[in-house]
Design a protein around this motif. Structure first.
Motif, PDB file in Angstrom:
ATOM      1  N   GLN A   1       0.802  -1.216   0.000  1.00 13.29           N
ATOM      2  CA  GLN A   1       0.000   0.000   0.000  1.00 13.29           C
ATOM      3  C   GLN A   1       0.841   1.275   0.000  1.00 13.29           C
ATOM      4  O   GLN A   1       0.297   2.366  -0.175  1.00 13.29           O
ATOM      5  CB  GLN A   1      -0.955  -0.010   1.194  1.00 13.29           C
ATOM      6  CG  GLN A   1      -2.053  -1.055   1.071  1.00 13.29           C
ATOM      7  CD  GLN A   1      -2.867  -0.926  -0.208  1.00 13.29           C
ATOM      8  OE1 GLN A   1      -3.370   0.142  -0.520  1.00 13.29           O
ATOM      9  NE2 GLN A   1      -2.996  -2.020  -0.948  1.00 13.29           N
TER      10      GLN A   1
ATOM     11  N   GLU B   1      -9.949  -1.416 -10.365  1.00 14.57           N
ATOM     12  CA  GLU B   1      -9.156  -0.738  -9.337  1.00 14.57           C
ATOM     13  C   GLU B   1      -9.753   0.634  -9.063  1.00 14.57           C
ATOM     14  O   GLU B   1     -10.771   0.985  -9.632  1.00 14.57           O
ATOM     15  CB  GLU B   1      -7.672  -0.646  -9.763  1.00 14.57           C
ATOM     16  CG  GLU B   1      -7.458  -0.465 -11.252  1.00 14.57           C
ATOM     17  CD  GLU B   1      -7.581   0.949 -11.736  1.00 14.57           C
ATOM     18  OE1 GLU B   1      -8.511   1.657 -11.310  1.00 14.57           O
ATOM     19  OE2 GLU B   1      -6.753   1.349 -12.555  1.00 14.57           O
TER      20      GLU B   1
ATOM     21  N   PHE C   1      -0.812   3.358  -5.199  1.00 14.69           N
ATOM     22  CA  PHE C   1      -1.785   3.405  -4.115  1.00 14.69           C
ATOM     23  C   PHE C   1      -1.721   4.735  -3.370  1.00 14.69           C
ATOM     24  O   PHE C   1      -2.743   5.218  -2.869  1.00 14.69           O
ATOM     25  CB  PHE C   1      -1.581   2.226  -3.173  1.00 14.69           C
ATOM     26  CG  PHE C   1      -1.853   0.898  -3.832  1.00 14.69           C
ATOM     27  CD1 PHE C   1      -3.070   0.650  -4.443  1.00 14.69           C
ATOM     28  CD2 PHE C   1      -0.883  -0.091  -3.870  1.00 14.69           C
ATOM     29  CE1 PHE C   1      -3.322  -0.557  -5.066  1.00 14.69           C
ATOM     30  CE2 PHE C   1      -1.126  -1.301  -4.490  1.00 14.69           C
ATOM     31  CZ  PHE C   1      -2.349  -1.538  -5.099  1.00 14.69           C
TER      32      PHE C   1
ATOM     33  N   GLY D   1      -6.696  -3.577  -4.713  1.00 16.20           N
ATOM     34  CA  GLY D   1      -5.256  -3.576  -4.953  1.00 16.20           C
ATOM     35  C   GLY D   1      -4.614  -4.912  -4.643  1.00 16.20           C
ATOM     36  O   GLY D   1      -3.736  -5.377  -5.389  1.00 16.20           O
TER      37      GLY D   1
END
Length: 262
Positions: A83, A143, A88, A231
């Motif tokens: 992440q 996404e 992200f 993700g």
């Protein structure tokens, strides 16, 4: 007076009367996004969030192309590892910003070139805009929390058509489904979108923050959680045989063959 800060050759961040613009600048590669570009865009969003002089954010590309999605070669060499990955950071930043975000879309908007628009407050498209969400075609999943946001915006069946088949649709259909606010001639697009962003920048910032928060806060935690969930799944699927076949076929300019997969 406009000031420009080049945060990388492929992303240009500029300021003009309270508007921070993040512009794609990789037209030769159809503004396909690399890891470095995600980092520059995330930094631009963080800069906008931290600076009270920035009252609105504008995303734009070129008059011929907005964004062709991820640079697949770069993405395969540098897949997101967690992440903290720049992709992200960018997605969390655009989903979390309290400042209004305007987008100007001309030409192709593919994959994340379309899904990032779901987090914008105002989206203006040129008559030449073309959108597509080819995740399933590439052996991948949605996404940017698009698996929540697109059904909310367009209804389940229309969202399913776009996310399952991945077929392109034009600016007129994007307007009809509520993805964009207005369709304009390409030569008017960028100036109009900047003008709208400047209108926002001239308004009381507290009222803009309160209004955006009231519209978005009820769904914000679910959106941020779905970005993480998608993700994780996306990263796994990127390394799976189906995606390898799809991406290899794309590179070899042939039709992918998924008949051996169940």
């Amino acid at each position: 007076m406009e000031t420009k800060v080049e945060t990388g050759t492929d992303i240009i961040v500029s300021r003009d009367e309270g508007v921070l613009t993040i512009a794609f600048n990789r037209v030769a590669k159809k503004n396909a996004i690399t890891v470095a570009m995600y980092r520059a865009m995330a930094d631009g969003l963080a800069e906008a969030a931290a600076d009270p002089a920035v009252r609105a954010i504008l995303l734009r590309g070129d008059e011929t192309v907005f964004c062709a999605g991820n640079d697949l070669a770069d993405f395969m060499k540098n897949p997101p590892s967690g992440q903290d990955a720049p992709v992200f950071q960018f997605l969390q930043g655009i989903a979390s910003t309290r400042k209004p975000v305007v987008a100007a879309v001309a030409g192709a908007a593919i994959g994340i070139g379309t899904t990032m628009l779901l987090h914008c407050d105002l989206v203006y498209a040129a008559e030449n805009a073309r959108f597509s969400l080819p995740f399933a075609q590439l052996g991948l999943c949605p996404e940017a929390a698009s698996s929540i946001l697109l059904p909310q915006l367009a209804g389940y069946h229309r969202a399913a058509e776009k996310l399952l088949l991945g077929e392109a649709f034009d600016a007129s259909e994007a307007l009809d489904m509520g993805l964009v606010n207005r369709v304009l001639p390409v030569e008017r697009l960028n100036a109009f979108a900047l003008g709208q962003a400047k209108k926002l920048a001239a308004l009381p910032p507290s009222s803009l923050r309160a209004t955006k928060s009231l519209m978005k806060d009820a769904n914000r935690e679910a959106i941020l959680a779905r970005i993480v969930e998608e993700g994780v799944q996306f990263s796994k699927m990127l390394l799976a045989p189906e995606a390898r076949e799809a991406l290899t076929a794309f590179a070899e300019k042939r039709r992918a063959d998924f008949s051996k997969f169940d």
